[in-house]
Design a protein around this motif. Structure first.
Motif, PDB file in Angstrom:
ATOM      1  N   UNK A  14       7.527  33.628  23.028  1.00  0.00           N
ATOM      2  CA  UNK A  14       7.183  32.244  22.748  1.00  0.00           C
ATOM      3  C   UNK A  14       5.693  32.083  22.560  1.00  0.00           C
ATOM      4  N   UNK A  15       5.264  30.903  22.132  1.00  0.00           N
ATOM      5  CA  UNK A  15       3.858  30.671  21.827  1.00  0.00           C
ATOM      6  C   UNK A  15       2.912  31.001  22.968  1.00  0.00           C
ATOM      7  N   UNK A  16       3.292  30.681  24.209  1.00  0.00           N
ATOM      8  CA  UNK A  16       2.376  30.910  25.330  1.00  0.00           C
ATOM      9  C   UNK A  16       2.066  32.388  25.518  1.00  0.00           C
ATOM     10  N   UNK A  17       3.006  33.273  25.159  1.00  0.00           N
ATOM     11  CA  UNK A  17       2.784  34.703  25.342  1.00  0.00           C
ATOM     12  C   UNK A  17       1.736  35.234  24.382  1.00  0.00           C
ATOM     13  N   UNK A  18       1.386  34.459  23.348  1.00  0.00           N
ATOM     14  CA  UNK A  18       0.386  34.889  22.383  1.00  0.00           C
ATOM     15  C   UNK A  18      -1.022  34.474  22.792  1.00  0.00           C
ATOM     16  N   UNK A  19      -1.152  33.756  23.898  1.00  0.00           N
ATOM     17  CA  UNK A  19      -2.467  33.401  24.409  1.00  0.00           C
ATOM     18  C   UNK A  19      -3.029  34.544  25.254  1.00  0.00           C
ATOM     19  N   UNK A  20      -4.364  34.635  25.283  1.00  0.00           N
ATOM     20  CA  UNK A  20      -4.981  35.589  26.192  1.00  0.00           C
ATOM     21  C   UNK A  20      -4.815  35.090  27.626  1.00  0.00           C
ATOM     22  N   UNK A  21      -5.006  35.991  28.575  1.00  0.00           N
ATOM     23  CA  UNK A  21      -4.868  35.607  29.982  1.00  0.00           C
ATOM     24  C   UNK A  21      -5.837  34.484  30.333  1.00  0.00           C
ATOM     25  N   UNK A  22      -7.059  34.566  29.815  1.00  0.00           N
ATOM     26  CA  UNK A  22      -8.060  33.542  30.112  1.00  0.00           C
ATOM     27  C   UNK A  22      -7.699  32.209  29.461  1.00  0.00           C
ATOM     28  N   UNK A  23      -7.133  32.260  28.251  1.00  0.00           N
ATOM     29  CA  UNK A  23      -6.710  31.023  27.593  1.00  0.00           C
ATOM     30  C   UNK A  23      -5.575  30.355  28.361  1.00  0.00           C
ATOM     31  N   UNK A  24      -4.609  31.138  28.824  1.00  0.00           N
ATOM     32  CA  UNK A  24      -3.508  30.570  29.622  1.00  0.00           C
ATOM     33  C   UNK A  24      -4.038  29.947  30.905  1.00  0.00           C
ATOM     34  N   UNK A  25      -5.006  30.626  31.521  1.00  0.00           N
ATOM     35  CA  UNK A  25      -5.594  30.080  32.742  1.00  0.00           C
ATOM     36  C   UNK A  25      -6.278  28.745  32.456  1.00  0.00           C
ATOM     37  N   UNK A  26      -7.011  28.675  31.343  1.00  0.00           N
ATOM     38  CA  UNK A  26      -7.723  27.438  31.002  1.00  0.00           C
ATOM     39  C   UNK A  26      -6.752  26.295  30.752  1.00  0.00           C
ATOM     40  N   UNK A  27      -5.659  26.565  30.026  1.00  0.00           N
ATOM     41  CA  UNK A  27      -4.672  25.526  29.750  1.00  0.00           C
ATOM     42  C   UNK A  27      -4.004  25.066  31.051  1.00  0.00           C
ATOM     43  N   UNK A  28      -3.690  26.015  31.928  1.00  0.00           N
ATOM     44  CA  UNK A  28      -3.050  25.664  33.207  1.00  0.00           C
ATOM     45  C   UNK A  28      -3.978  24.813  34.067  1.00  0.00           C
ATOM     46  N   UNK A  29      -5.261  25.185  34.107  1.00  0.00           N
ATOM     47  CA  UNK A  29      -6.236  24.418  34.884  1.00  0.00           C
ATOM     48  C   UNK A  29      -6.381  23.014  34.305  1.00  0.00           C
ATOM     49  N   UNK A  30      -6.467  22.930  32.977  1.00  0.00           N
ATOM     50  CA  UNK A  30      -6.603  21.628  32.325  1.00  0.00           C
ATOM     51  C   UNK A  30      -5.399  20.744  32.616  1.00  0.00           C
ATOM     52  N   UNK A  31      -4.217  21.341  32.596  1.00  0.00           N
ATOM     53  CA  UNK A  31      -2.998  20.573  32.896  1.00  0.00           C
ATOM     54  C   UNK A  31      -3.007  20.071  34.330  1.00  0.00           C
TER      55      UNK A  31
END
Length: 215
Positions: free
Chosen positions: A151-168
């Motif tokens: 899925x789309x989230x798996x195409x994010x880098x680890x740091x990008x996923x962390x940033x999105x999670x923190x923002x959420x």
């Protein structure tokens, strides 16, 4: 392993109206085929249709190839179980996927423009073979090529996923917005410009995947 996101557009000879209810039924926005099988020329599918059951049933009831169907209404749509006989020409559409390593990942998204969007996974050579095996009556657009299928989230880098999670978590995506980019940067322990860049790159990837466009 390679994954390929494609949009195919079969002509009317290969795709009966009931095969894409987003085209056949007024008021249907999308027809998602969640799973199915083909045995002895009969296709059995379970789908979710974004539209009213009363718009869908006349199409299935009048289709000469449909042997059996059942509709379960839900809020905003309905689940459809359907068994239908496929013509010889329609069966040729499945030949492209008969490669040793190929898996077609559901759901298959049928859209009102007549396209069917799907993800194909397999060895690089056989993913390419899928494209070459489609009959001439099928137009194929390659939307995306990748190495992941999660899925789309798996195409994010680890740091990008962390940033999105923190923002959420901090309320950056709340409506109205609870906290701004400065709060995201503080929680990530980075500069505001870095946090902004991480979110923009992640959001660009997620939006591109949601729209099925190349980036």
């Amino acid at each position: 392993m390679k994954s390929l996101r494609i949009a195919i557009r079969p002509n009317a000879e290969l795709m009966a109206p009931e095969g894409n209810l987003a085209v056949a039924a007024t008021g249907v926005d999308r027809h998602l085929i969640l799973g199915g099988s083909v045995l002895d020329g009969t296709e059995t599918t379970i789908s979710y249709v974004e539209g009213a059951a009363e718009d869908v049933e006349p199409i299935l009831e009048s289709a000469p190839t449909v042997d059996e169907y059942d509709i379960t209404p839900t809020d905003g749509g309905c689940f459809v179980y359907c068994r239908q006989e496929l013509s010889e020409s329609a069966l040729t559409l499945f030949d492209a996927f008969f490669q040793d390593t190929i898996v077609v990942v559901p759901p298959y998204e049928c859209r009102s423009d007549g396209s069917i969007r799907m993800t194909v996974v397999g060895s690089p050579s056989e993913v390419q073979a899928v494209l070459e095996e489609f009959p001439d009556a099928v137009d194929v657009d390659v939307l995306r090529v990748g190495d992941t299928v999660g899925g789309p989230a798996s195409e994010l880098s680890e740091r990008q996923r962390e940033a999105v999670a923190v923002a959420w978590d901090c309320g950056y995506y709340d409506v109205p917005r609870d906290r701004g980019i400065e709060a995201v940067a503080a929680d990530l322990d980075c500069a505001v410009s870095t946090a902004s860049d991480l979110l923009r790159r992640a959001e660009s990837r997620l939006v591109a995947n949601a729209l099925d466009v190349r980036r």
